[in-house]
Write a protein that holds these residues in place. Structure first.
Motif, PDB file in Angstrom:
ATOM      1  N   ALA A  27       0.892  -1.067  -0.057  1.00  0.00           N
ATOM      2  CA  ALA A  27      -0.060   0.078   0.003  1.00  0.00           C
ATOM      3  C   ALA A  27       0.629   1.339  -0.075  1.00  0.00           C
ATOM      4  CB  ALA A  27      -0.953  -0.019   1.099  1.00  0.00           C
ATOM      5  N   LYS A  28       2.022   1.266   0.610  1.00  0.00           N
ATOM      6  CA  LYS A  28       2.863   2.398   0.718  1.00  0.00           C
ATOM      7  C   LYS A  28       3.546   2.627  -0.596  1.00  0.00           C
ATOM      8  CE  LYS A  28       4.355   2.040   5.516  1.00  0.00           C
ATOM      9  NZ  LYS A  28       5.230   1.767   6.643  1.00  0.00           N
ATOM     10  N   LEU A  29       3.914   1.485  -1.291  1.00  0.00           N
ATOM     11  CA  LEU A  29       4.681   1.728  -2.616  1.00  0.00           C
ATOM     12  C   LEU A  29       3.507   2.257  -3.801  1.00  0.00           C
ATOM     13  CD1 LEU A  29       6.971  -1.237  -2.803  1.00  0.00           C
ATOM     14  CD2 LEU A  29       7.606   1.278  -2.189  1.00  0.00           C
ATOM     15  N   ASN A  30       2.202   1.761  -3.476  1.00  0.00           N
ATOM     16  CA  ASN A  30       1.131   2.163  -4.370  1.00  0.00           C
ATOM     17  C   ASN A  30       1.120   3.649  -4.171  1.00  0.00           C
ATOM     18  OD1 ASN A  30       0.786  -0.328  -5.283  1.00  0.00           O
ATOM     19  ND2 ASN A  30      -0.996  -0.858  -4.023  1.00  0.00           N
ATOM     20  N   ARG A  31       1.088   4.148  -2.951  1.00  0.00           N
ATOM     21  CA  ARG A  31       0.916   5.472  -2.880  1.00  0.00           C
ATOM     22  C   ARG A  31       1.899   6.347  -3.095  1.00  0.00           C
ATOM     23  NH1 ARG A  31      -1.306   9.956  -3.260  1.00  0.00           N
ATOM     24  NH2 ARG A  31      -1.014  11.525  -1.576  1.00  0.00           N
ATOM     25  N   ILE A  32       3.274   5.774  -3.046  1.00  0.00           N
ATOM     26  CA  ILE A  32       4.365   6.576  -3.414  1.00  0.00           C
ATOM     27  C   ILE A  32       4.438   6.826  -4.994  1.00  0.00           C
ATOM     28  CG2 ILE A  32       7.210   6.131  -3.753  1.00  0.00           C
ATOM     29  CD1 ILE A  32       6.708   4.953  -1.037  1.00  0.00           C
ATOM     30  N   VAL A  33       4.099   5.811  -5.740  1.00  0.00           N
ATOM     31  CA  VAL A  33       4.386   6.161  -7.091  1.00  0.00           C
ATOM     32  C   VAL A  33       3.289   7.059  -7.584  1.00  0.00           C
ATOM     33  CG1 VAL A  33       4.912   3.570  -8.043  1.00  0.00           C
ATOM     34  CG2 VAL A  33       2.605   4.034  -7.775  1.00  0.00           C
ATOM     35  N   ASP A  34       2.157   7.267  -6.984  1.00  0.00           N
ATOM     36  CA  ASP A  34       1.103   8.294  -7.035  1.00  0.00           C
ATOM     37  C   ASP A  34       1.570   9.751  -6.773  1.00  0.00           C
ATOM     38  OD1 ASP A  34      -0.916   6.928  -8.128  1.00  0.00           O
ATOM     39  OD2 ASP A  34      -1.879   6.273  -6.386  1.00  0.00           O
ATOM     40  N   ILE A  35       2.320   9.744  -5.656  1.00  0.00           N
ATOM     41  CA  ILE A  35       2.874  10.888  -4.944  1.00  0.00           C
ATOM     42  C   ILE A  35       4.117  11.511  -6.247  1.00  0.00           C
ATOM     43  CG2 ILE A  35       4.535  11.924  -3.458  1.00  0.00           C
ATOM     44  CD1 ILE A  35       3.164  10.390  -1.161  1.00  0.00           C
ATOM     45  N   ILE A  36       5.162  10.623  -6.482  1.00  0.00           N
ATOM     46  CA  ILE A  36       5.979  11.071  -7.599  1.00  0.00           C
ATOM     47  C   ILE A  36       5.326  11.537  -8.825  1.00  0.00           C
ATOM     48  CG2 ILE A  36       7.976  10.178  -8.742  1.00  0.00           C
ATOM     49  CD1 ILE A  36       8.554   8.232  -6.380  1.00  0.00           C
ATOM     50  N   GLY A  37       4.400  10.463  -9.396  1.00  0.00           N
ATOM     51  CA  GLY A  37       3.742  11.034 -10.787  1.00  0.00           C
ATOM     52  C   GLY A  37       3.235  12.143 -10.748  1.00  0.00           C
ATOM     53  N   GLU A  38       2.346  12.596  -9.648  1.00  0.00           N
ATOM     54  CA  GLU A  38       1.913  13.723  -9.465  1.00  0.00           C
ATOM     55  C   GLU A  38       2.794  15.017  -9.571  1.00  0.00           C
ATOM     56  OE1 GLU A  38      -0.899  13.370  -6.110  1.00  0.00           O
ATOM     57  OE2 GLU A  38      -2.156  11.974  -7.266  1.00  0.00           O
ATOM     58  N   ALA A  39       3.776  14.847  -8.552  1.00  0.00           N
ATOM     59  CA  ALA A  39       4.773  15.784  -8.329  1.00  0.00           C
ATOM     60  C   ALA A  39       5.563  16.337  -9.759  1.00  0.00           C
ATOM     61  CB  ALA A  39       5.826  15.327  -7.235  1.00  0.00           C
ATOM     62  N   LEU A  40       5.920  15.294 -10.619  1.00  0.00           N
ATOM     63  CA  LEU A  40       6.656  15.238 -11.575  1.00  0.00           C
ATOM     64  C   LEU A  40       5.572  15.499 -12.815  1.00  0.00           C
ATOM     65  CD1 LEU A  40       9.493  12.870 -11.069  1.00  0.00           C
ATOM     66  CD2 LEU A  40       9.337  15.201 -10.410  1.00  0.00           C
ATOM     67  N   ASP A  41       4.304  15.508 -12.713  1.00  0.00           N
ATOM     68  CA  ASP A  41       3.446  15.534 -13.813  1.00  0.00           C
ATOM     69  C   ASP A  41       3.880  14.575 -14.718  1.00  0.00           C
ATOM     70  OD1 ASP A  41       1.200  16.591 -15.126  1.00  0.00           O
ATOM     71  OD2 ASP A  41       2.253  18.221 -16.298  1.00  0.00           O
ATOM     72  N   SER A  42       4.119  13.268 -14.254  1.00  0.00           N
ATOM     73  CA  SER A  42       4.104  12.168 -15.170  1.00  0.00           C
ATOM     74  C   SER A  42       3.072  11.262 -15.312  1.00  0.00           C
ATOM     75  CB  SER A  42       5.397  11.622 -14.673  1.00  0.00           C
ATOM     76  OG  SER A  42       5.856  10.645 -15.437  1.00  0.00           O
ATOM     77  N   GLU A  43       2.779  10.794 -16.287  1.00  0.00           N
ATOM     78  CA  GLU A  43       1.504   9.880 -16.655  1.00  0.00           C
ATOM     79  C   GLU A  43       2.149   8.562 -16.156  1.00  0.00           C
ATOM     80  OE1 GLU A  43       0.149  11.923 -20.660  1.00  0.00           O
ATOM     81  OE2 GLU A  43       2.024  10.950 -20.636  1.00  0.00           O
TER      82      GLU A  43
END
Length: 757
Positions: A27-43
């Motif tokens: 669950a932590k890793l699932n949340r982390i990829v969302d955080i990074i994607g949003e911060a870098l505006d990466s799809e």
């Protein structure tokens, strides 16, 4: 997009909250990829973890969720596998153009063109990969890549703490980190050894990466930089720093990096992103390592290694972990790995467990080599990048005879090496049986087999080997391992302890032989600094006579240490009789001083000289009436006779000890000493080799002083020899030297069943 530090800090702040949450790792890793994607505006943002030797897609934003835990890549396979194998960053505007690109249809990634990925590294190993992808064909900006690299450091901590990867099963990581490798170096001290790699300065494993207080971390780095710069500024006076003539160049490079504002600024920026002081330094070094792989210029690569060395020093200072592996102690048979090493540092290790030393630098004349040779510890130097190619705990085979280190040997190679070690131990066990056997030749001649020493603990080898005494006690060892000139009372205690331990066996003390290749920072002089050839320069007795205070202190310490017992004292590197006279006069002056004050004196004093300088052989008739014994120092004598510096690897073994030039010289010395009542011996490596020892006995030498390890084999040889037989053979060969003296001696010995190899 904000700056790299701001972008990374924004992500780390959210990551810190995720890591503190009481949810499971997935669950932590699932949340982390969302955080990074949003911060870098990466799809797309994906995390691959190394599990059972494969890179498994563990969490993703943007790719098909059905591919999670299904898509797996080998290390080196595809773009993600290439990043893990090479521990490098990739940043591509069109992923399909890269030669290692592989399409995995289950991920649904066909519509994404741009690709960037960074390795997730722990303890210098890739344990996973963090990737981002975008539909638009574009390269990611430098600030985005730096943010990814910073986040990857923090991910490494989370992944490790959650136990998500098997860090020991790294599959086919890279050639530099797995499989058998053979590294070449410079032969410094011969011998064989097998053991586990131990780093002299253990690597600091960074456990906390996210900072609680950025300003506190910045202050820690400032203080660490001040301390490191202070250390660098004092290095110039350390004799062990630098290699051969490179001292000034290396020191200036260290200073340049230590005071480099760019380096300290980059570390500050990493702290700004939310990293701890240790993690910030390591973060900057990861970036430097990646750039090092792109450098083809060997000089620049060396300078980058210097920066790596300084970064390790800075991390040790900031973490407060300044000790060496000697502090925590060795566990089992160990091979010590270091960039360089001082003699005092070597002596801190448990000699029972220290089996060999492998150095990135090191030279034939380094003080540590002199001490290691006395300890019987094999040493290989100049093993390029050994600290990068070897991991802590790797099995190493050290062949000091061939100057090779085998890293992570295969089973067949390991078995063959162990067989060599078993054979060596069996021979040593056979020699040990001769401990109490007196070395008489077959025709009844008694050969004195004595040992060389230089450390207090060496004296214990007298009883273990059955040596007749100590034919050479190198008093300079006490000076080499001291930070300052040893005081008289300390010297006196050492000499008294050595004589006490030796009991009724003879000990010949050689007065201090320093200078030249054994320079000491606290005894440097203009004359020694001007030496272009130190081996033939201002050293040994020359230096001692100039520094009369030094010699007076040692003379008095020897006289007081030998109170009530016989004192045998020998002067090194005597070139002319007047030098002996001057040295003896210092001793006689101190003897008169002690006598006047009613001190207890030695029961007898016997003076001798080392014959190392060929000129002394031309004036033996003037010297013999004044002395009790002569020891021929074959190591220095050989280099002086042949004008061949033994510290030069190209010349170190070029000139054979069985050359007619050496043997005829020794024959002449033996004849000149005959009937004089002066005892004549040989001390040096020549006497510890069976074939050379056979030749020396044939020339009339009746005393050999050698390393303790050679005592047993030379005793065994002596008992097989008839002195008249070998004497006649040597007489003939000296009159008419064979083309190959070594082959002639070998054939002669084989006919009589004498082992000489």
């Amino acid at each position: 997009m904000p700056g790299a530090a701001a972008a990374a800090r924004s992500i780390l702040t959210q990551l810190h909250e995720v890591m503190a949450a009481r949810t499971h790792a997935q669950a932590k890793l699932n949340r982390i990829v969302d955080i990074i994607g949003e911060a870098l505006d990466s799809e797309v943002c994906s995390i691959y973890l190394l599990r059972e030797g494969m890179l498994e897609l563990y969490a993703t934003r943007g790719l098909n969720q059905s591919a999670v835990h299904v898509t797996r890549l080998g290390v080196g396979e595809g773009l993600t596998g290439t990043i893990a194998a090479n521990i490098e960053t990739l940043n591509l505007d069109e992923a399909t153009t890269h030669p290692e690109f592989q399409y995995r249809p289950e991920t649904g990634e066909e519509k994404f063109h741009s690709f960037a990925g960074v390795p997730i590294v722990r303890r210098a190993r890739a344990i996973g990969v963090l990737t981002v992808q975008h539909v638009e064909s574009r390269k990611y900006e430098e600030v985005e890549i730096e943010a990814l690299q910073t986040v990857a450091m923090v991910l490494a901590e989370l992944i490790h703490n959650a136990g998500l990867v098997d860090e020991e099963d790294l599959g086919e990581r890279s050639e530099a980190q797995s499989g058998q490798q053979v590294l070449d170096g410079l032969k410094l001290v011969k011998g064989l050894a097998l053991g586990k790699a131990v780093f002299h300065q253990p690597r600091i494993h960074i456990e906390q990466t996210v900072a609680e207080d950025i300003e506190a971390e910045r202050q820690r780095v400032y203080l660490a930089f001040d301390k490191m710069r202070e250390q660098i500024d004092t290095m110039a006076g350390q004799a062990e720093f630098g290699v051969d003539g490179e001292h000034e160049q290396v020191l200036e490079t260290y200073k340049m990096f230590a005071y480099d504002e760019g380096w300290s600024r980059r570390i500050n920026e990493a702290i700004d992103s939310g990293l701890t002081a240790e993690a910030a330094i390591e973060r900057v070094q990861q970036r430097t390592r990646q750039r090092m792989r792109e450098i083809s210029d060997p000089l620049l690569a060396d300078r980058m290694h210097d920066l790596e060395d300084l970064a390790n020093r800075l991390i040790r200072i900031v973490s407060g972990q300044l000790g060496t592996a000697a502090t925590t102690g060795l566990h089992g048979d160990s091979i010590l790995i270091a960039k360089n090493l001082g003699p005092a540092e070597l002596l801190e290790y448990d000699k029972r467990r220290l089996k060999a030393v492998v150095l990135e630098e090191g030279s034939l004349t380094a003080h540590v080599v002199i001490v290691a040779r006395a300890m019987g510890v094999p040493v290989i130097g100049r093993v390029r990048n050994v600290r990068g190619l070897v991991r802590e705990g790797d099995t190493l085979l050290v062949d000091g005879d061939a100057a090779k280190v085998t890293v992570r040997p295969g089973q067949g190679v390991l078995d063959a090496f162990e067989a060599r070690l078993v054979q060596k131990r069996q021979r040593q066990a056979e020699y040990a049986k001769l401990r109490d056997v007196e070395p008489f030749t077959r025709d009844g001649e008694r050969i004195e087999v004595m040992m060389n020493a230089g450390l207090r603990d060496d004296v214990a080898m007298l009883s273990l080997t059955g040596a007749d005494g100590i034919g050479l006690y190198r008093t300079e060892f006490q000076f080499l391992v001291s930070a300052a000139l040893p005081q008289r009372d300390r010297q006196t205690r050492l000499y008294r302890d050595v004589l006490d331990a030796a009991g009724d066996k003879k000990v010949i003390f050689r007065t201090v032989d320093i200078g030249g290749d054994k320079s000491l920072p606290y005894l440097s002089s203009e004359k020694s600094r001007e030496d272009e050839n130190p081996a033939m320069g201002w050293r040994a007795l020359r230096l001692a006579l100039e520094r009369e205070g030094l010699m007076k202190v040692q003379a008095r310490a020897l006289l007081e240490g030998a109170a009530g017992r016989e004192l045998n004292v020998m002067f090194p590197m005597v070139s002319e009789p007047w030098e002996f006279d001057a040295a003896k006069e210092v001793f006689e002056g101190q003897l008169a001083f002690l006598k006047k004050r009613k001190h207890k004196l030695p029961s007898a004093i016997r003076y001798g000289v080392m014959l190392e300088v060929p000129s002394l052989a031309e004036t033996l008739d003037l010297l013999l009436p004044k002395i009790s014994f002569i020891s021929i120092g074959t190591n220095d004598l050989t280099q002086f006779l042949f004008a061949a510096d033994r510290a030069n690897p190209s010349l170190a073994e070029r000139y054979d000890w069985l050359s007619p030039a050496i043997l005829r010289f020794l024959q002449r010395v033996v004849r000149n000493c005959a009937g004089s009542g002066v005892e004549l011996g040989v001390c040096g490596e020549m006497g510890g080799r069976r074939m050379e020892a056979l030749a020396l006995i044939g020339l009339g030498i009746r005393r050999l002083s050698i390393t303790p390890a050679s005592i047993g084999q030379i005793k065994e040889l002596v008992r097989q020899v008839d002195t008249k037989d070998i004497g006649e053979a040597m007489k003939g060969w000296m009159a008419q030297p064979p083309q190959d003296m070594r082959a002639a001696l070998s054939a002669w010995a084989e006919e009589r069943g004498i082992e000489v190899e």
